[in-house]
Design a protein around this motif. Structure first.
Motif, PDB file in Angstrom:
ATOM      1  N   GLY A 297      11.246  40.198  27.008  1.00 15.93           N
ATOM      2  CA  GLY A 297      11.378  41.656  26.927  1.00 15.93           C
ATOM      3  C   GLY A 297      12.095  42.079  25.661  1.00 15.93           C
ATOM      4  N   GLY A 298      12.729  43.239  25.777  1.00 12.03           N
ATOM      5  CA  GLY A 298      13.228  43.900  26.957  1.00 12.03           C
ATOM      6  C   GLY A 298      14.125  42.969  27.800  1.00 12.03           C
ATOM      7  N   THR A 299      14.246  43.356  29.013  1.00  9.74           N
ATOM      8  CA  THR A 299      15.027  42.560  29.968  1.00  9.74           C
ATOM      9  C   THR A 299      14.218  42.360  31.241  1.00  9.74           C
ATOM     10  OG1 THR A 299      17.056  43.615  29.151  1.00  9.74           O
ATOM     11  CG2 THR A 299      17.227  42.422  31.218  1.00  9.74           C
ATOM     12  N   PRO A 300      13.527  41.239  31.392  1.00  8.35           N
ATOM     13  CA  PRO A 300      12.768  41.019  32.627  1.00  8.35           C
ATOM     14  C   PRO A 300      13.630  41.129  33.888  1.00  8.35           C
ATOM     15  CG  PRO A 300      12.084  39.471  30.969  1.00  8.35           C
ATOM     16  CD  PRO A 300      13.261  40.198  30.384  1.00  8.35           C
TER      17      PRO A 300
ATOM     18  N   PHE B 247      16.778  36.454  31.268  1.00  5.37           N
ATOM     19  CA  PHE B 247      17.784  37.219  32.015  1.00  5.37           C
ATOM     20  C   PHE B 247      18.775  37.819  31.022  1.00  5.37           C
ATOM     21  CE2 PHE B 247      16.417  34.060  35.079  1.00  5.37           C
ATOM     22  CZ  PHE B 247      16.469  34.705  36.306  1.00  5.37           C
ATOM     23  N   ASN B 248      19.269  39.013  31.340  1.00  6.72           N
ATOM     24  CA  ASN B 248      20.462  39.498  30.660  1.00  6.72           C
ATOM     25  C   ASN B 248      21.609  39.367  31.647  1.00  6.72           C
ATOM     26  OD1 ASN B 248      19.972  39.971  28.012  1.00  6.72           O
ATOM     27  ND2 ASN B 248      19.470  42.133  28.246  1.00  6.72           N
ATOM     28  N   PRO B 249      22.813  39.098  31.174  1.00  7.79           N
ATOM     29  CA  PRO B 249      23.919  38.795  32.099  1.00  7.79           C
ATOM     30  C   PRO B 249      24.135  39.830  33.191  1.00  7.79           C
ATOM     31  CG  PRO B 249      24.562  38.234  29.880  1.00  7.79           C
ATOM     32  CD  PRO B 249      23.221  38.915  29.762  1.00  7.79           C
TER      33      PRO B 249
ATOM     34  N   GLY C  73      27.280  47.094  20.796  1.00  5.14           N
ATOM     35  CA  GLY C  73      26.751  47.895  21.906  1.00  5.14           C
ATOM     36  C   GLY C  73      26.049  47.101  22.991  1.00  5.14           C
ATOM     37  N   ARG C  74      26.449  45.853  23.206  1.00  5.87           N
ATOM     38  CA  ARG C  74      25.882  45.101  24.338  1.00  5.87           C
ATOM     39  C   ARG C  74      26.461  45.661  25.624  1.00  5.87           C
ATOM     40  NH1 ARG C  74      21.506  41.679  23.785  1.00  5.87           N
ATOM     41  NH2 ARG C  74      22.160  40.915  25.802  1.00  5.87           N
ATOM     42  N   SER C  75      25.679  45.589  26.709  1.00 11.67           N
ATOM     43  CA  SER C  75      26.161  46.228  27.933  1.00 11.67           C
ATOM     44  C   SER C  75      26.910  45.256  28.854  1.00 11.67           C
ATOM     45  CB  SER C  75      24.992  46.869  28.683  1.00 11.67           C
ATOM     46  OG  SER C  75      24.058  45.884  29.017  1.00 11.67           O
TER      47      SER C  75
ATOM     48  N   TYR D 160      21.656  47.488  17.771  1.00  7.76           N
ATOM     49  CA  TYR D 160      20.885  46.876  16.680  1.00  7.76           C
ATOM     50  C   TYR D 160      19.424  46.650  17.072  1.00  7.76           C
ATOM     51  CZ  TYR D 160      21.644  42.931  19.746  1.00  7.76           C
ATOM     52  OH  TYR D 160      21.657  42.135  20.856  1.00  7.76           O
ATOM     53  N   CYS D 161      19.054  47.010  18.302  1.00  5.19           N
ATOM     54  CA  CYS D 161      17.775  46.573  18.868  1.00  5.19           C
ATOM     55  C   CYS D 161      16.566  47.115  18.112  1.00  5.19           C
ATOM     56  CB  CYS D 161      17.682  47.018  20.326  1.00  5.19           C
ATOM     57  SG  CYS D 161      16.110  46.533  21.068  1.00  5.19           S
ATOM     58  N   ASP D 162      15.628  46.235  17.777  1.00  9.24           N
ATOM     59  CA  ASP D 162      14.377  46.740  17.217  1.00  9.24           C
ATOM     60  C   ASP D 162      13.174  46.250  18.030  1.00  9.24           C
ATOM     61  OD1 ASP D 162      14.394  44.131  16.447  1.00  9.24           O
ATOM     62  OD2 ASP D 162      13.998  44.489  14.319  1.00  9.24           O
TER      63      ASP D 162
ATOM     64  N   PHE E  95      11.850  46.975  29.778  1.00 15.47           N
ATOM     65  CA  PHE E  95      12.997  47.760  30.248  1.00 15.47           C
ATOM     66  C   PHE E  95      14.333  47.101  29.899  1.00 15.47           C
ATOM     67  CE2 PHE E  95       9.559  48.091  33.554  1.00 15.47           C
ATOM     68  CZ  PHE E  95       9.031  49.243  33.010  1.00 15.47           C
ATOM     69  N   CYS E  96      15.300  47.928  29.541  1.00 16.47           N
ATOM     70  CA  CYS E  96      16.677  47.465  29.355  1.00 16.47           C
ATOM     71  C   CYS E  96      17.591  48.532  29.926  1.00 16.47           C
ATOM     72  CB  CYS E  96      17.005  47.268  27.870  1.00 16.47           C
ATOM     73  SG  CYS E  96      16.304  45.752  27.228  1.00 16.47           S
ATOM     74  N   LYS E  97      18.700  48.095  30.508  1.00 18.20           N
ATOM     75  CA  LYS E  97      19.626  49.035  31.136  1.00 18.20           C
ATOM     76  C   LYS E  97      20.190  50.004  30.085  1.00 18.20           C
ATOM     77  CE  LYS E  97      24.047  48.788  33.454  1.00 18.20           C
ATOM     78  NZ  LYS E  97      25.215  47.920  33.509  1.00 18.20           N
ATOM     79  N   LYS E  98      20.515  49.436  28.924  1.00 18.42           N
ATOM     80  CA  LYS E  98      21.092  50.240  27.843  1.00 18.42           C
ATOM     81  C   LYS E  98      20.568  49.633  26.546  1.00 18.42           C
ATOM     82  CE  LYS E  98      25.642  50.868  25.744  1.00 18.42           C
ATOM     83  NZ  LYS E  98      25.548  49.957  24.619  1.00 18.42           N
ATOM     84  N   ILE E  99      20.309  50.469  25.563  1.00 19.84           N
ATOM     85  CA  ILE E  99      19.756  49.925  24.317  1.00 19.84           C
ATOM     86  C   ILE E  99      20.901  49.494  23.393  1.00 19.84           C
ATOM     87  CG2 ILE E  99      18.280  50.437  22.310  1.00 19.84           C
ATOM     88  CD1 ILE E  99      16.888  50.225  25.113  1.00 19.84           C
TER      89      ILE E  99
HETATM   90  S1  SF4 Z   1      18.491  43.748  21.996  1.00 18.82           S
HETATM   91 FE1  SF4 Z   1      17.529  42.866  23.819  1.00 18.82          FE
HETATM   92  S2  SF4 Z   1      18.877  43.463  25.506  1.00 18.82           S
HETATM   93 FE2  SF4 Z   1      19.436  44.760  23.772  1.00 18.82          FE
HETATM   94  S3  SF4 Z   1      18.190  46.604  24.084  1.00 18.82           S
HETATM   95 FE3  SF4 Z   1      17.029  45.250  22.739  1.00 18.82          FE
HETATM   96  S4  SF4 Z   1      15.675  44.092  24.098  1.00 18.82           S
HETATM   97 FE4  SF4 Z   1      17.305  45.021  25.359  1.00 18.82          FE
END
Ligand code: SF4
Length: 378
Positions: free
Chosen positions: A62-65, A97-99, A134-136, A17-19, A10-14
């Motif tokens: 993850g994702g974002t634990p 962790f994500n910030p 696009g980092r959240s 560049y995420c793959d 899971f991530c709050k927002k994608i």
């Molecule tokens: S790059 Fe990391 S934080 Fe961003 S959407 Fe992908 S898994 Fe989540």
């Protein structure tokens, strides 16, 4: 050494560049995920009694634990303990962790449950660069999260940084490296951005709306390595830098071809000499778990002796420890010394004491060297 990896998708927002396999999820889905992890972990523990108690390193990634709530995190740790994982006997237990979701309550749960190492996805300390990919989170949130993880002193901390971001100058990157190296973290992971044409950022690049200066890649990498080494961080793997004793034991186990259990959608494991891959898409993984985790639901890769030797070449050359020629010999293979001395004479590698390892600009050509060595194996 046996490791254990848990994938939290899971991530709050994608990010643009995420793959990775990650998506935003409502609460009910997170609860379902935990139920499924319980079933997956229990099925494995039943078939392999004693496996969990043999685990020495844990990595929750993850994702974002930290997208899990504090209660959900505690439940996940409880599931692992219920399967036989003894947190008190682990050599290392890392939680990513994500910030934006790194708060006092989650950090306290992690500490109380036996997490000993935190990895924080900072990526950049420049707001305009975070926005561009696009980092959240904001820089302020990132630094607050870092302070929180470092306070108390009983967590080892890694921070992730990225380079070759659109609009990033060499000076931007070196400023980040220096600031982070002096922040108190013991470990920094430094990754170059990979532009996937299928992702939002890649689409913008292909339409000419965004540019990534690939010519800067080599200089950014080499100058960052130089600065990190000046600050007391040693490169022990191509993208990983640590102060003495701060290396990630879990990741070293991967590069040493150690085995590890893995659970969650898209998780990759290695156990009993077989590499296995769980279904990547969440829905497929859910079906696999609901069907009782049949072995045929996994993608299995049984390694031939040649595969093992190729892995040994590829993984050992990623690290500063390099490839031991007698290690390769034990696997039944060798590489003619002329094939290696070509890289040595070009200044890309060194060969001493029976160990072949990359040096200097050679790190930039790691894949080429690996393929060359592999093709000359006999
Ligand atoms: S790059 Fe990391 S934080 Fe961003 S959407 Fe992908 S898994 Fe989540």
């Amino acid at each position: 050494m046996l490791g254990l990896y848990i994938h939290v998708p899971f991530c709050k927002k994608i990010c643009d560049y995420c793959d990775f396999h990650a998506f935003p999820a409502p609460e009910w889905l997170k609860l379902e995920y935990l139920d499924l992890v319980l079933r997956e972990v229990s099925a494995f523990a039943e078939r392999h009694p004693g496996a969990f108690s043999a685990v020495k390193t844990l990595y929750v990634g993850g994702g974002t634990p930290s997208a899990l709530s504090p209660e959900q995190m505690a439940r996940l740790f409880g599931i692992l303990a219920g399967a036989g994982l003894d947190f008190g006997r682990l050599k290392e237990a890392t939680f990513e962790f994500n910030p934006e979701s790194c708060d006092a309550e989650r950090v306290a749960v992690a500490r109380e449950c036996g997490i000993t190492r935190a990895s924080l996805g900072l990526q950049s300390l420049h707001q305009r660069l975070l926005d561009r990919v696009g980092r959240s989170h904001s820089v302020e949130t990132g630094m607050r999260a870092l302070d929180l993880l470092l306070s108390g002193g009983n967590l080892r901390v890694n921070a992730d940084l990225m380079f070759d971001l659109p609009g990033q100058s060499l000076a931007d990157l070196l400023q980040d490296v220096e600031r982070l190296a002096g922040s108190g973290v013991g470990h920094i992971s430094l990754y170059g951005l990979k532009v996937d044409p299928a992702r939002r950022l890649g689409i913008r690049v292909s339409k000419g709306l965004e540019t990534v200066d690939e010519d800067l890649y080599a200089e950014m990498y080499l100058k960052s390595v130089e600065l990190l080494e000046k600050c007391g961080f040693s490169r022990y793997e191509t993208s990983n830098f640590a102060r003495a004793g701060e290396e990630s034991l879990h990741n070293l186990n991967y590069w040493n071809r150690g085995e590890y259990l893995a659970f969650g959608p898209s998780a990759h494991g290695f156990y009993g000499g077989v590499r296995f891959y769980a279904p990547e898409k969440y829905a497929r993984w859910r079906d696999y778990v609901k069907n009782g985790c049949p072995r045929e639901g996994l993608t299995l890769d049984t390694l031939t002796p040649e595969d093992v030797a190729a892995e040994y070449v590829q993984l050992s050359l990623r690290t500063k420890y390099g490839m031991r020629l007698d290690g390769l010999k034990k696997l039944g293979y060798s590489v003619p010394e002329e094939a290696l001395s070509r890289w040595v004479s070009e200044g890309y590698a060194e060969l001493s004491g029976g160990v072949f390892r990359l040096v200097g600009r050679g790190w930039l050509f790691m894949d080429t060297v690996v393929l060359d060595v592999y093709s000359k194996m006999e």
